[in-house]
Write a protein that holds these residues in place. Sequence first.
Motif, PDB file in Angstrom:
ATOM      1  N   ASN A 431       0.858  -1.416   0.283  1.00 38.31           N
ATOM      2  CA  ASN A 431       0.280   0.276  -0.194  1.00 38.31           C
ATOM      3  C   ASN A 431       0.872   1.480  -0.044  1.00 38.31           C
ATOM      4  N   SER A 432       2.400   0.704   0.352  1.00 42.99           N
ATOM      5  CA  SER A 432       3.089   2.298   0.293  1.00 42.99           C
ATOM      6  C   SER A 432       3.335   2.664  -1.577  1.00 42.99           C
ATOM      7  N   TYR A 433       3.866   4.030  -1.733  1.00 42.59           N
ATOM      8  CA  TYR A 433       3.633   4.314  -3.387  1.00 42.59           C
ATOM      9  C   TYR A 433       5.178   5.811  -3.129  1.00 42.59           C
ATOM     10  N   SER A 434       5.370   6.055  -4.625  1.00 37.99           N
ATOM     11  CA  SER A 434       6.086   7.094  -4.517  1.00 37.99           C
ATOM     12  C   SER A 434       5.630   7.603  -6.052  1.00 37.99           C
ATOM     13  N   LEU A 435       5.138   9.177  -6.383  1.00 37.42           N
ATOM     14  CA  LEU A 435       5.240   9.605  -7.161  1.00 37.42           C
ATOM     15  C   LEU A 435       5.735   9.745  -8.434  1.00 37.42           C
ATOM     16  N   TYR A 436       7.150   9.762  -7.252  1.00 38.85           N
ATOM     17  CA  TYR A 436       8.548  10.617  -8.164  1.00 38.85           C
ATOM     18  C   TYR A 436       9.564   9.145  -8.925  1.00 38.85           C
ATOM     19  N   GLN A 437       8.780   8.077  -8.724  1.00 40.74           N
ATOM     20  CA  GLN A 437       9.012   7.207  -9.460  1.00 40.74           C
ATOM     21  C   GLN A 437       9.400   6.817 -10.412  1.00 40.74           C
ATOM     22  N   THR A 438       9.202   7.604 -11.821  1.00 42.61           N
ATOM     23  CA  THR A 438       9.185   7.351 -13.529  1.00 42.61           C
ATOM     24  C   THR A 438      10.988   8.808 -12.968  1.00 42.61           C
ATOM     25  N   LYS A 439      10.698   9.461 -12.387  1.00 35.85           N
ATOM     26  CA  LYS A 439      12.031  10.649 -12.052  1.00 35.85           C
ATOM     27  C   LYS A 439      12.646  10.010 -11.586  1.00 35.85           C
ATOM     28  N   VAL A 440      13.233   8.868 -11.339  1.00 35.28           N
ATOM     29  CA  VAL A 440      13.916   8.409  -9.893  1.00 35.28           C
ATOM     30  C   VAL A 440      14.432   7.282 -11.416  1.00 35.28           C
ATOM     31  N   ASP A 441      13.886   6.213 -11.924  1.00 39.89           N
ATOM     32  CA  ASP A 441      13.850   5.376 -12.595  1.00 39.89           C
ATOM     33  C   ASP A 441      14.876   5.354 -13.663  1.00 39.89           C
ATOM     34  N   SER A 446      20.478   5.750 -15.397  1.00 42.22           N
ATOM     35  CA  SER A 446      21.895   6.284 -16.110  1.00 42.22           C
ATOM     36  C   SER A 446      23.394   6.469 -14.663  1.00 42.22           C
ATOM     37  N   GLU A 447      22.509   6.402 -14.011  1.00 38.54           N
ATOM     38  CA  GLU A 447      24.196   6.674 -13.029  1.00 38.54           C
ATOM     39  C   GLU A 447      24.050   5.368 -11.651  1.00 38.54           C
ATOM     40  N   VAL A 448      23.368   4.118 -11.913  1.00 42.05           N
ATOM     41  CA  VAL A 448      23.569   3.165 -11.644  1.00 42.05           C
ATOM     42  C   VAL A 448      23.658   1.989 -12.021  1.00 42.05           C
ATOM     43  N   ALA A 449      22.468   1.846 -12.108  1.00 41.14           N
ATOM     44  CA  ALA A 449      22.914  -0.209 -13.802  1.00 41.14           C
ATOM     45  C   ALA A 449      21.333   0.463 -14.367  1.00 41.14           C
ATOM     46  N   SER A 450      21.646  -0.218 -15.863  1.00 40.94           N
ATOM     47  CA  SER A 450      21.067   0.292 -16.338  1.00 40.94           C
ATOM     48  C   SER A 450      20.238  -1.302 -16.730  1.00 40.94           C
ATOM     49  N   GLU A 515      24.471   1.143  -5.372  1.00 44.48           N
ATOM     50  CA  GLU A 515      25.168   0.422  -5.868  1.00 44.48           C
ATOM     51  C   GLU A 515      24.989  -1.398  -5.347  1.00 44.48           C
ATOM     52  N   LYS A 516      25.324  -1.589  -3.976  1.00 38.55           N
ATOM     53  CA  LYS A 516      24.555  -2.377  -3.125  1.00 38.55           C
ATOM     54  C   LYS A 516      23.713  -2.992  -3.682  1.00 38.55           C
ATOM     55  N   GLN A 517      23.030  -2.266  -3.727  1.00 30.60           N
ATOM     56  CA  GLN A 517      20.926  -2.504  -3.101  1.00 30.60           C
ATOM     57  C   GLN A 517      20.758  -3.227  -4.895  1.00 30.60           C
ATOM     58  N   SER A 518      21.731  -3.062  -5.723  1.00 28.38           N
ATOM     59  CA  SER A 518      21.145  -3.188  -7.084  1.00 28.38           C
ATOM     60  C   SER A 518      21.699  -4.039  -7.287  1.00 28.38           C
ATOM     61  N   LYS A 519      22.646  -5.041  -6.877  1.00 30.74           N
ATOM     62  CA  LYS A 519      23.403  -5.793  -7.231  1.00 30.74           C
ATOM     63  C   LYS A 519      22.647  -6.962  -6.353  1.00 30.74           C
ATOM     64  N   MET A 520      22.510  -7.042  -4.590  1.00 28.57           N
ATOM     65  CA  MET A 520      21.669  -7.701  -3.742  1.00 28.57           C
ATOM     66  C   MET A 520      20.148  -8.354  -5.229  1.00 28.57           C
ATOM     67  N   LEU A 521      19.467  -7.132  -5.320  1.00 27.27           N
ATOM     68  CA  LEU A 521      18.440  -7.691  -6.193  1.00 27.27           C
ATOM     69  C   LEU A 521      18.942  -8.388  -7.521  1.00 27.27           C
ATOM     70  N   ARG A 522      20.078  -7.862  -8.224  1.00 30.40           N
ATOM     71  CA  ARG A 522      20.100  -8.607  -9.011  1.00 30.40           C
ATOM     72  C   ARG A 522      20.166 -10.150  -8.789  1.00 30.40           C
ATOM     73  N   ALA A 523      21.116 -10.202  -7.447  1.00 32.92           N
ATOM     74  CA  ALA A 523      21.277 -12.222  -7.002  1.00 32.92           C
ATOM     75  C   ALA A 523      20.403 -12.970  -6.822  1.00 32.92           C
ATOM     76  N   ILE A 524      19.368 -11.875  -6.233  1.00 28.90           N
ATOM     77  CA  ILE A 524      17.783 -12.957  -5.716  1.00 28.90           C
ATOM     78  C   ILE A 524      17.198 -12.864  -7.333  1.00 28.90           C
ATOM     79  N   LEU A 525      17.046 -12.238  -8.055  1.00 22.71           N
ATOM     80  CA  LEU A 525      16.181 -12.783  -9.596  1.00 22.71           C
ATOM     81  C   LEU A 525      17.264 -13.756  -9.983  1.00 22.71           C
TER      82      LEU A 525
END
Length: 589
Positions: A431-441, A446-450, A515-525
Amino acid sequence: MKSGKVIKVSGPLVVASGMEKANVYDVVEVSEDKLIGEIIEMRGDQASIQVYEETTGIGPGDSVYTTGSPLSIELGPGIIEQMFDGIQRPLTALQDKAGDFLTRGVVVPSLDREKIWDFKPVANVGDEVGPGDTLGTVQETPVVLHRIMVPNGISGTIKSIEAGDFVVTDIVAVIETAEGDKEISMMQKWPVRIGRPYKEKLDPVTPLITGQRVIDTFFPLVKGGAAAIPGPFGSGKTVVQHQLAKWADAQIVVYVGCGERGNEMTDVLNEFPELEDPQTGETLMKRTVLIANTSNMPVAAREASIYTGITIAEYYRDMGYSVAMMADSTSRWAEALREMSGRLEEMPGDEGYPAYLSSRIAEFYERAGKVICNGKDAREGALSAIGAVSPPGGDISEPVSQSTLRIVKVFWGLDHALSHRRHFPAINWLNSYSLYQTKVDRYMDSEVASDFSENRIRAMGYLQEESSLEEIVRLVGRDSLSQEDQLKLEVTKSIREDFLQQNAFHETDTYCSLEKQSKMLRAILEFYDSGLVALEKGAYISEIEDMPIREKIARAKNVPEDDLSSLDQLVEDIKGAMNDLVKVGEANA
């Protein structure tokens, strides 16, 4: 000062007659004790005053003196590292003067009048200057360079300016204006209920990195954005606020404890001077301002504390800093509004709150934003506002929560069931949300991982599917699911426990870089993708569930920031382990 007479006292509300020369929001001094108050309503010559100190002993006939000016705070060097009460009285100075408990009528200047600051001019005699232009700088703390700016409403030519050691009230420059010479000190005053001016409001696009995985990856906030954290008692609102204050990549933090328990502010006071700032190596207090208006302090000052905090935050925003303001909690502020409204005998709105509750909350959050500041150099500043909401019983359909959600663009909904299971931060991902998601994506890709946004979307999709799969499991059992769906449940469990869950008190896990968040999520997927391939090639779900590599995935959150290459190796290890599992199965077949 004009004077009137008290005719009625009702708790923090005092009504005085003979005040026809006063205006709404003027500051007054009540009785010979000079208790500080503010006029909140005028009816003829009668003024209704909310008093920011205990009114016991005040009675009809006592004098009331109006100062003729609105509630204002002092802005200048010496704000950082301080702890103020709701009307910007420094609590350490009050303690030195009056002891451990607040005494009525004690007057202490907000900024130290004796501390000497080294003023270094950056403007020269003959320069044309206007509001917001920088006259000089003061090194306020090792990490905060304080700009001495031309106050609002003053434009002209610098007639004199000098370097040297000064106290905040000393004259450091004289500006020749059309109305005559204006003497400029290092201190200026600003009314707290009026937002500080700026040139232009910008579209915020840069994320405010907090180091909290559930926030940065799934429900991000931008620099200059506004967020709300509603949640019932015990769900972890204050710990989330503390984590944001400690780790968010804001240059200045303003933390307002509005009507909260005193021991929580004590925790902040004890922790912040000891915590090392990851950005600067200094303690966190070197860039922090604390405003404490605890639950046992006068109720009227709760409202003032919110405005005091946002005004200080705007002042540092005007210097070009990224500022994060935490308000804990706005519900207590709203309760103060309700109490004063009731004593004024105004027509109540929903649940007794005043009809203007929504507009007051909107006024507060609208002062957040990313702006081009006043001044020739067109510097950019950002003010992010994060407010905790404490709805009774966790019911966010109540007026304060709903009025807040209409304004803010980020909603971190805390869930009592999650906190009861010791899952922290207890932010409910459904039930949480962020309306800034598209901008942050766009920023993340471009800055963290493609593949950052792609992985985030996939992970959130699996979490949403999990709730419907859990319904089936509760009705007919887990074995009724296909092996692919059982694998999906295992992966969502890993996302919840190994990624979303984060230990605020663990040395390594308390902060997680993008960077660590991206790599952790990539490993789980990768575990899910490789698992699907293994199932197609004849592996059994029970074998995949029991793989030793899962232990490494669970421990990925404890990998130090300087060893992130091991997470890349983890992805390769997962692929290798799945291949080995398939080969063993084929050999047995």
